[in-house]
Design an enzyme around this catalytic site. Sequence first.
Site, mmCIF file in Angstrom:
data_model
loop_
_atom_site.group_PDB
_atom_site.id
_atom_site.type_symbol
_atom_site.label_atom_id
_atom_site.label_comp_id
_atom_site.label_asym_id
_atom_site.label_seq_id
_atom_site.Cartn_x
_atom_site.Cartn_y
_atom_site.Cartn_z
ATOM 1 N N ARG A 138 0.837 -1.213 0.000
ATOM 2 C CA ARG A 138 0.000 0.000 0.000
ATOM 3 C C ARG A 138 0.860 1.246 0.000
ATOM 4 O O ARG A 138 0.672 2.146 -0.791
ATOM 5 C CB ARG A 138 -0.937 -0.004 1.208
ATOM 6 N N TYR A 139 1.775 1.326 0.926
ATOM 7 C CA TYR A 139 2.653 2.492 0.997
ATOM 8 C C TYR A 139 3.902 2.214 0.155
ATOM 9 O O TYR A 139 4.314 1.062 -0.007
ATOM 10 C CB TYR A 139 3.066 2.766 2.449
ATOM 11 N N ARG A 142 6.845 0.278 2.077
ATOM 12 C CA ARG A 142 6.509 -0.800 3.006
ATOM 13 C C ARG A 142 5.652 -1.863 2.337
ATOM 14 O O ARG A 142 4.875 -1.554 1.442
ATOM 15 C CB ARG A 142 5.703 -0.256 4.198
ATOM 16 N N CYS A 151 -4.432 -17.525 14.646
ATOM 17 C CA CYS A 151 -4.125 -16.745 15.855
ATOM 18 C C CYS A 151 -4.356 -17.662 17.044
ATOM 19 O O CYS A 151 -5.152 -18.601 16.968
ATOM 20 C CB CYS A 151 -5.043 -15.536 15.987
ATOM 21 N N CYS A 155 -9.675 -12.379 18.326
ATOM 22 C CA CYS A 155 -10.214 -11.188 18.968
ATOM 23 C C CYS A 155 -11.570 -10.883 18.348
ATOM 24 O O CYS A 155 -11.702 -10.868 17.122
ATOM 25 C CB CYS A 155 -9.272 -10.006 18.750
ATOM 26 N N CYS A 158 -11.540 -8.065 15.758
ATOM 27 C CA CYS A 158 -10.530 -8.148 14.691
ATOM 28 C C CYS A 158 -11.011 -7.475 13.412
ATOM 29 O O CYS A 158 -12.152 -7.649 12.991
ATOM 30 C CB CYS A 158 -10.207 -9.610 14.397
ATOM 31 N N ARG A 160 -10.031 -8.213 10.572
ATOM 32 C CA ARG A 160 -10.056 -9.199 9.485
ATOM 33 C C ARG A 160 -10.830 -10.444 9.907
ATOM 34 O O ARG A 160 -10.368 -11.565 9.724
ATOM 35 C CB ARG A 160 -8.638 -9.516 9.057
ATOM 36 N N ASP A 319 -12.223 -0.065 12.834
ATOM 37 C CA ASP A 319 -12.531 -0.025 11.403
ATOM 38 C C ASP A 319 -13.999 -0.311 11.146
ATOM 39 O O ASP A 319 -14.699 -0.887 11.981
ATOM 40 C CB ASP A 319 -11.680 -1.069 10.663
ATOM 41 N N ASP A 356 -7.730 4.280 10.191
ATOM 42 C CA ASP A 356 -7.270 3.622 8.970
ATOM 43 C C ASP A 356 -8.386 3.843 7.952
ATOM 44 O O ASP A 356 -9.471 3.271 8.071
ATOM 45 C CB ASP A 356 -7.019 2.122 9.225
ATOM 46 N N LYS A 363 -3.413 5.234 7.074
ATOM 47 C CA LYS A 363 -3.648 5.783 8.412
ATOM 48 C C LYS A 363 -3.668 7.307 8.389
ATOM 49 O O LYS A 363 -2.764 7.936 7.847
ATOM 50 C CB LYS A 363 -2.567 5.290 9.372
HETATM 51 S S1 SF4 Z 1 -6.597 -8.799 15.937
HETATM 52 FE FE1 SF4 Z 1 -7.195 -10.391 14.442
HETATM 53 S S2 SF4 Z 1 -5.287 -10.990 13.462
HETATM 54 FE FE2 SF4 Z 1 -4.736 -9.907 15.342
HETATM 55 S S3 SF4 Z 1 -4.504 -11.510 16.917
HETATM 56 FE FE3 SF4 Z 1 -6.610 -10.762 17.039
HETATM 57 S S4 SF4 Z 1 -7.762 -12.123 15.719
HETATM 58 FE FE4 SF4 Z 1 -5.625 -12.394 15.182
#
Ligand code: SF4
Length: 455
Positions: A138-139, A142, A151, A155, A158, A160, A319, A356, A363
Amino acid sequence: MYQSCNSVETEEEQCSEPPGILAVAQPGYRPKSPPSKPKASSNWNDWKWQIKNRIRTFDQLVSFLPGLAGKTELQQVIQKYPMAVTPYYASLIQRPDISDPVFMMSVPQTEELFNPVCLSEDPLEEHKDMPVPGMVHRYQDRALVIATTTCSCYCRHCTRKRIAGTRECSISVHRLQQITEYLLAHPEISDVIVSGGDPLTMSTDSLEAVLSALRSIPTVQIIRIGTRVPVVLPMRITDELVEMLRRYHPIWINTHFNHPNELTEESMQACAKLADAGIPLGNQSVLLKGINDSPQIIERLCRGLIRNRVRPYYLYQCDLVRGVEHFRTPLSKGIEIMEYMRGRVSGMAIPTFVVDAPHGGGKIPILPNYVISMSPTNTVIRNYEGMMVNYPEPGGIGQQAAEGRELPNPGVWELASGRASIIQPSNTSRGQRRRRLVEKQKTASGFECGSLFDA
Ligand code: SF4
């Protein structure tokens, strides 16, 4: 990690073994106090045991938190967005309800199925910046490599959710080769972020293969790793892992602490091990409603992090991703927190609050407004106390205007036009300290600037 992973949706990935059964949950157990470590288990500090014994199903969740037995609709949520909680992270739950930050971040909620139209699966449009599957460019300088979709904990907030844990896969040799070729062909990329998923859930050998490939590219200067492992699986930071990482310096690690309750002895030991290996640590938090959307909580978190050699780096606005509406706060909350922090906490401990941007805009830092007014000769800025000063522009025009023309009761225009240089609020604690100091200087004979140093 937050703001990190992308799809590696091909047939080439290698899927890990299915998760094991839950061993930590004891029937009837209520985590009023931290759950006891499994009886006769000498495995608590074994990260592989922790991964194998994650809470993954509704039944496992209920055996750990019996109060959720009637919430069968959670099965639907888990089906859409996978659940995983390490026994270690589950042990940080102090109250089995939404008043507990660790509960909120790890236990599914039916609200995840509520999606206003402004939300989307991929609000950052990452797939449009993916010249090679599994790598985001994207940048300019980077790139971000998706090393895994696994994971240790998924979370609930998350960004994603569409990917994390839907399959637990690691990058294939073929895909890594393609990424390496792209990086070789793009020498402008000097900073590569290894992300996921969570790359520290990979075996040390598999992660080393990724780092080794990246380090073999002469134009790659910095390698960064995004991980939540120090927070949810600190026993993964083994001597073996750290020894491997230090062979690929300069390595930087950004972790993802969101709440002071996550700053445990174990997590801080994990951070200390990494810092002792010369790895600079940053932290990327997400602003989450009901979890850390309070200036005092962010202050405690940031003070705790900096004390443990973890530099607060970003505070992300949530997000516009499907499944996280119940975590979103208004932007004004982040601005309020930044307003509270500046002046009260060392700048070293203040993260940058960022959005973001949707559509892949990257960002964007959001700050309280410190510029009050401007003219060709002077800019009026304010500090955290509300003190306003004029900053004379170069060339001396503004300065000359201000000299000798201090007014008794200036307004903003008097500052902006150079007629006055300061508007000072009365009775600030700094002002009180200054007055006390002046009094002291008057009474203490011989104390002058020149006497700061012994003769
Ligand atoms: S934020 Fe998403 S990618 Fe990061 S540790 Fe938690 S579940 Fe996994």
